[in-house]
Design an enzyme around this catalytic site. Structure first.
Site, mmCIF file in Angstrom:
data_model
loop_
_atom_site.group_PDB
_atom_site.id
_atom_site.type_symbol
_atom_site.label_atom_id
_atom_site.label_comp_id
_atom_site.label_asym_id
_atom_site.label_seq_id
_atom_site.Cartn_x
_atom_site.Cartn_y
_atom_site.Cartn_z
ATOM 1 N N TRP A 10 0.976 -1.370 0.173
ATOM 2 C CA TRP A 10 -0.113 0.027 -0.062
ATOM 3 C C TRP A 10 0.793 1.137 -0.021
ATOM 4 O O TRP A 10 0.243 2.377 -0.090
ATOM 5 C CB TRP A 10 -0.851 0.035 1.124
ATOM 6 C CG TRP A 10 -1.871 -0.871 1.151
ATOM 7 C CD1 TRP A 10 -2.496 -1.685 -0.070
ATOM 8 C CD2 TRP A 10 -2.730 -1.737 2.251
ATOM 9 N NE1 TRP A 10 -3.545 -2.569 0.164
ATOM 10 C CE2 TRP A 10 -3.687 -2.461 1.401
ATOM 11 C CE3 TRP A 10 -2.874 -1.569 3.561
ATOM 12 C CZ2 TRP A 10 -4.743 -3.181 2.460
ATOM 13 C CZ3 TRP A 10 -3.441 -2.215 4.274
ATOM 14 C CH2 TRP A 10 -4.529 -3.240 3.720
ATOM 15 N N HIS A 86 12.788 -2.422 -1.513
ATOM 16 C CA HIS A 86 11.820 -2.057 -2.569
ATOM 17 C C HIS A 86 12.915 -1.116 -3.478
ATOM 18 O O HIS A 86 13.544 -0.080 -2.631
ATOM 19 C CB HIS A 86 10.829 -1.620 -2.160
ATOM 20 C CG HIS A 86 9.651 -1.402 -2.955
ATOM 21 N ND1 HIS A 86 9.544 -0.219 -3.644
ATOM 22 C CD2 HIS A 86 8.777 -2.227 -3.479
ATOM 23 C CE1 HIS A 86 8.635 -0.251 -4.582
ATOM 24 N NE2 HIS A 86 8.102 -1.382 -4.319
ATOM 25 N N GLY A 158 4.608 0.904 -11.122
ATOM 26 C CA GLY A 158 3.902 2.261 -11.158
ATOM 27 C C GLY A 158 3.686 2.693 -12.539
ATOM 28 O O GLY A 158 3.091 3.844 -12.701
ATOM 29 N N GLY A 215 1.295 -3.006 -5.969
ATOM 30 C CA GLY A 215 1.217 -1.564 -5.375
ATOM 31 C C GLY A 215 -0.177 -1.125 -5.708
ATOM 32 O O GLY A 215 -1.309 -1.347 -4.913
ATOM 33 N N GLY A 216 -0.536 -0.219 -7.070
ATOM 34 C CA GLY A 216 -1.612 0.497 -7.281
ATOM 35 C C GLY A 216 -2.853 -0.341 -7.226
ATOM 36 O O GLY A 216 -4.003 0.124 -6.397
#
Ligand code: PGA
Length: 236
Positions: A10, A86, A158, A215-216
């Site tokens: 997140w 990351h 992303g 992620g997104g």
């Protein structure tokens, strides 16, 4: 043999769990799931019963490290996983492979499962350096059966542009080929970088892709649940 792991990163966003229903969309009885909230939301997700990980942990137990959280503190807060290295940590905090290795060693020592992120930039891929970059990023890691690898090509994070299933599988095969012989077959290697419900099936059905770091798309509970269902379907 390798239970798939579907992981939600997140990042610096509010935890998208408003009620019991949205919380349950981050769980599964067939595959493993984990959420990586901000440090401030760890308590909430642990209380909600979600397998939880820290987005970053420092190896030192306590001390004068302003802004940091230690592996020990993550563990004490109820985390079972931790992200290490990351690409956003490597980029914005200049984390080196040596620092990542130190974090991984500290996590393993207290039985936090490290999810170690590796991956090449677009420039490195275009310069035919993918393999040497991955080899270097993996070289300093300890050899431990608990470690999970996440292959996250930086150019796919992303951006909406995922690696193709063939590109991802080729990288995963390469990573597995250079892992220590005694742990290579059991180590889970996740793919991360613009995973969404529309491309999850083709990625997760690759034989060497053992899950996803999302992620997104993980900020939308229904989207995450759909990816979990796809992973569940592939294990039957
Ligand atoms: P993304 O992020 O799914 O938004 O590309 C993946 C990650 O950074 O772990």
């Amino acid at each position: 043999m390798r239970t798939p792991l579907i992981a939600a990163n997140w990042k610096m966003n509010p935890a998208p769990i408003e009620d019991q229903n949205s919380t349950s969309l981050f769980t599964s009885t067939i595959v493993d799931t984990v959420v990586f909230p901000t440090a401030l939301d760890i308590h909430t997700t642990v209380q909600a019963g979600l397998a939880t990980g820290g987005q970053h942990g420092r190896a030192e137990v306590t001390g004068a490290y302003t802004g940091e959280v230690s592996m020990q503190q993550l563990k004490a807060a109820g985390c079972t996983y931790v992200l290490c290295g990351h690409s956003e940590r490597r980029k914005y905090h200049n984390e080196t492979d040596a620092e990542v290795a130190t974090q991984v060693t500290a996590a393993v020592a207290i039985e936090l499962i490290p999810v170690v992120c590796i991956g090449e930039t677009l420039q490195q891929r275009e310069g035919n350096q993918m393999e040497s970059v991955l080899r270097t990023q993996l070289a300093s890691l300890p050899n431990n059966t608990q470690i999970i690898i996440a292959y996250e090509p930086v150019w796919a994070i992303g951006t909406g542009v995922s690696a193709s299933p063939e590109q991802a599988e080729a990288a995963h095969v390469f990573i597995r080929s250079i892992l220590p012989a005694d742990t290579a077959e059991t180590t889970r290697i996740l793919y991360g970088g613009s995973v969404k419900s529309s491309n999850a099936q083709s990625l997760l059905e690759q034989p060497n892709i053992d899950g996803a770091l999302i992620g997104g798309a993980s900020l939308i509970p229904e989207e995450f649940a759909t990816i979990v269902q796809i992973a569940e379907g592939l294990t039957k």
